[in-house]
Each structure stands twice: as structure tokens, then as C-alpha cells.
Design an enzyme around this catalytic site. Structure first.
Site, PDB file in Angstrom:
ATOM      1  N   ARG A   8       0.833  -1.211   0.000  1.00 45.28           N
ATOM      2  CA  ARG A   8       0.000   0.000   0.000  1.00 45.28           C
ATOM      3  C   ARG A   8       0.865   1.257   0.000  1.00 45.28           C
ATOM      4  NH1 ARG A   8      -3.468  -0.371   5.056  1.00 45.28           N
ATOM      5  NH2 ARG A   8      -1.505  -1.209   5.797  1.00 45.28           N
ATOM      6  N   ASN A  58      -6.021  -2.815   2.456  1.00 44.84           N
ATOM      7  CA  ASN A  58      -5.915  -4.265   2.636  1.00 44.84           C
ATOM      8  C   ASN A  58      -7.300  -4.844   2.859  1.00 44.84           C
ATOM      9  OD1 ASN A  58      -3.137  -4.455   2.442  1.00 44.84           O
ATOM     10  ND2 ASN A  58      -2.779  -4.449   4.638  1.00 44.84           N
TER      11      ASN A  58
END
Length: 93
Positions: free
Chosen positions: A21, A40
Site C-alpha cells: 500500500r 488491505n
């Protein structure tokens, strides 16, 4: 052809606990003009939503499916749509 677009991507593979990320956000900021987030999911995938110039969304999509990402990408699923807005920048969620 470079109108704004909304790109929603689900990335499968070993993409959690590897900085995926963070690197996605850094890449989106480097490309420029993109707003959205990387998140996530409970099933191990990462969801990426990006809005901005279509060409820049394509650049992010190309990166997400490349060997330059952290971890290991086994597959990428994408959906294109019209922008909805409401994003301040590019966030990690």
C-alpha cells in the site's frame, strides 16, 4: 482521450505485510494527478481506487501488474468507471 476516470483494482498474491500500500501510494503520487486509496482486504487482496486523468490511471495499473511491486502479484482485476470524487489525496487505509 485523457478525460478523468475512476479505476478500481483488486490485486491478488503476496501483497500484504510487504509495503504494497505504501509503494502504491508513493507511485500514485509520483505519477501525479491521482486521488484515491489503497486498502488491505480481509481475504488477502489489496484494493486500489484511483481517480484522475485516464492516462495516469493506466500508468498506475501498469505498475500494479508489473514486477516492480513489492511482494508478489498473482493477478489484477480492474473496473473502469466515471469519477465520484470526494478524495483529498491518495491515502493508505
Amino acid at each position: 482521450m485523457n478525460e478523468d476516470a475512476r479505476l478500481v483494482v483488486w490485486v491478488r498474491g503476496r501483497v500484504q505485510q510487504v509495503g504494497f500500500r505504501w509503494f502504491t501510494r508513493a507511485n500514485a503520487l509520483e505519477i501525479g494527478g491521482l486521488r484515491g486509496f489503497a486498502l488491505n482486504l480481509d481475504d488477502g487482496r489489496v484494493q486500489v481506487v484511483a481517480e484522475g486523468p485516464r492516462e495516469n490511471c493506466h500508468r498506475l495499473l501498469d505498475w500494479l501488474g508489473s514486477d516492480d511491486t513489492p511482494g508478489r502479484v498473482d493477478g489484477v482485476t480492474e473496473i473502469w468507471d466515471t469519477p465520484r470524487g470526494g478524495y483529498e489525496g491518495f491515502a493508505i487505509r
